[in-house]
Design a protein around this motif. Structure first.
Motif, PDB file in Angstrom:
ATOM      1  N   PHE A  83       0.836  -1.207   0.000  1.00 41.88           N
ATOM      2  CA  PHE A  83       0.000   0.000   0.000  1.00 41.88           C
ATOM      3  C   PHE A  83       0.871   1.257   0.000  1.00 41.88           C
ATOM      4  O   PHE A  83       0.584   2.226  -0.713  1.00 41.88           O
ATOM      5  CB  PHE A  83      -0.925   0.001   1.215  1.00 41.88           C
ATOM      6  N   ALA A  84       1.951   1.239   0.774  1.00 40.20           N
ATOM      7  CA  ALA A  84       2.828   2.410   0.871  1.00 40.20           C
ATOM      8  C   ALA A  84       3.536   2.719  -0.442  1.00 40.20           C
ATOM      9  O   ALA A  84       4.000   3.842  -0.648  1.00 40.20           O
ATOM     10  CB  ALA A  84       3.864   2.197   1.979  1.00 40.20           C
ATOM     11  N   GLU A  85       3.612   1.730  -1.341  1.00 38.13           N
ATOM     12  CA  GLU A  85       4.285   1.935  -2.622  1.00 38.13           C
ATOM     13  C   GLU A  85       3.334   2.328  -3.749  1.00 38.13           C
ATOM     14  O   GLU A  85       3.732   2.413  -4.912  1.00 38.13           O
ATOM     15  CB  GLU A  85       5.060   0.672  -3.014  1.00 38.13           C
ATOM     16  N   LEU A  86       2.079   2.590  -3.418  1.00 37.02           N
ATOM     17  CA  LEU A  86       1.142   3.042  -4.444  1.00 37.02           C
ATOM     18  C   LEU A  86       1.530   4.430  -4.938  1.00 37.02           C
ATOM     19  O   LEU A  86       1.872   5.320  -4.162  1.00 37.02           O
ATOM     20  CB  LEU A  86      -0.286   3.082  -3.884  1.00 37.02           C
ATOM     21  N   THR A  87       1.489   4.594  -6.241  1.00 32.56           N
ATOM     22  CA  THR A  87       1.793   5.869  -6.890  1.00 32.56           C
ATOM     23  C   THR A  87       0.713   6.127  -7.935  1.00 32.56           C
ATOM     24  O   THR A  87      -0.033   5.212  -8.304  1.00 32.56           O
ATOM     25  CB  THR A  87       3.156   5.824  -7.595  1.00 32.56           C
ATOM     26  N   PRO A  88       0.608   7.344  -8.444  1.00 29.47           N
ATOM     27  CA  PRO A  88      -0.362   7.598  -9.515  1.00 29.47           C
ATOM     28  C   PRO A  88      -0.180   6.654 -10.698  1.00 29.47           C
ATOM     29  O   PRO A  88      -1.158   6.108 -11.226  1.00 29.47           O
ATOM     30  CB  PRO A  88      -0.081   9.050  -9.892  1.00 29.47           C
ATOM     31  N   ALA A  89       1.061   6.436 -11.116  1.00 23.24           N
ATOM     32  CA  ALA A  89       1.314   5.568 -12.267  1.00 23.24           C
ATOM     33  C   ALA A  89       0.893   4.134 -11.971  1.00 23.24           C
ATOM     34  O   ALA A  89       0.306   3.454 -12.826  1.00 23.24           O
ATOM     35  CB  ALA A  89       2.786   5.614 -12.646  1.00 23.24           C
ATOM     36  N   ARG A  90       1.195   3.664 -10.784  1.00 25.72           N
ATOM     37  CA  ARG A  90       0.839   2.284 -10.441  1.00 25.72           C
ATOM     38  C   ARG A  90      -0.669   2.126 -10.353  1.00 25.72           C
ATOM     39  O   ARG A  90      -1.225   1.113 -10.772  1.00 25.72           O
ATOM     40  CB  ARG A  90       1.505   1.905  -9.114  1.00 25.72           C
ATOM     41  N   LEU A  91      -1.358   3.122  -9.809  1.00 24.48           N
ATOM     42  CA  LEU A  91      -2.812   3.064  -9.733  1.00 24.48           C
ATOM     43  C   LEU A  91      -3.429   3.082 -11.133  1.00 24.48           C
ATOM     44  O   LEU A  91      -4.395   2.355 -11.394  1.00 24.48           O
ATOM     45  CB  LEU A  91      -3.341   4.238  -8.903  1.00 24.48           C
ATOM     46  N   GLU A  92      -2.874   3.877 -12.014  1.00 22.04           N
ATOM     47  CA  GLU A  92      -3.396   3.907 -13.378  1.00 22.04           C
ATOM     48  C   GLU A  92      -3.212   2.553 -14.059  1.00 22.04           C
ATOM     49  O   GLU A  92      -4.082   2.090 -14.801  1.00 22.04           O
ATOM     50  CB  GLU A  92      -2.713   5.014 -14.172  1.00 22.04           C
TER      51      GLU A  92
END
Length: 237
Positions: A83-92
């Motif tokens: 969860f802490a490694e979520l980024t906009p790019a990863r979510l997209e």
């Protein structure tokens, strides 16, 4: 036949091994409902809690491809390091291919909203999604605001960000978006009814009729819609 459970071993961290085991157990469930799926997810989450984030992302992406998107997203939400490694790019990337109401709302409430609440993605990114040509991403941006305003999701109320996203989509008449605008505003009512009422008054001519009706009913009754009475019995509670 009911499954007896997946035993996660170090070998399961190899690409595909953990995914295969989890898929086997999910597919073997006697009931394919949220409660049954979540029972499996919680147990597996406990077993992989100390594993690297990469293991969890691989598992989640495999589950999404196999048609278990919600379960995959929940594995990420429940794993502290992932969860802490979520980024906009990863979510997209994780949200690619969303094509249904259920997928959009689950993605927004399980991953995007919590990530936004915890400061993992900035307001500018959510605003950009709100301006997406894809109506599902516009809905995701709106539904994510409900996490900020839902106590059971550790929301503490956020007038500025909620009204900011709603303001971007105030003239959008796509049905999926209109309904999400209503949801976003109604979620804010328990925290800041005065701000919601003022917003309705200021944007009377811009908001869809459905939004104005449902939000005003929420302000007046605490409910989304008024229910008729039957033989004098109040059905609005």
């Amino acid at each position: 036949m009911a499954s007896h459970g997946v035993l996660v071993s170090p070998g399961d961290t190899q690409p595909g091994q953990l995914l295969a085991r989890v898929l086997e157990e999910l597919r073997a469930l006697e009931k394919h409902d949220a409660a049954s799926f979540r029972t499996v997810r919680r147990r597996i989450s406990a077993e992989i809690a100390t594993m690297d984030a990469a293991v969890v992302f691989n598992l989640a992406e495999g589950l999404v491809r196999a048609g278990f998107a919600w379960e995959g997203w929940e594995f990420i939400n429940a794993h502290q390091a992932a969860f802490a490694e979520l980024t906009p790019a990863r979510l997209e990337h994780l949200g690619e291919g969303i094509t249904t109401w259920g997928q959009a709302d689950a993605f927004a409430t399980v991953l995007v909203g919590p990530a936004w609440r915890e400061g993992l993605i900035p307001d500018t990114v959510v605003d950009r999604w709100a301006r997406s040509p894809d109506h599902w991403w516009r809905r995701i941006a709106l539904v994510s605001t409900t996490v900020l305003n839902t106590r059971s999701r550790w929301g503490t109320g956020d007038t500025q960000r909620t009204l900011g996203v709603v303001g971007i989509l105030i003239n959008d008449r796509d049905d999926t978006v209109v309904k999400a605008v209503s949801w976003a505003l109604r979620s804010l009512v328990p925290w800041d009814p005065r701000a919601v009422r003022t917003f309705l008054e200021m944007h009377e001519t811009e908001l869809a009729a459905r939004v104005k009706r449902e939000v005003r009913t929420k302000l007046e009754t605490g409910l989304k819609s008024r229910r008729r009475s039957v033989h004098g019995t109040d059905l609005s509670k």
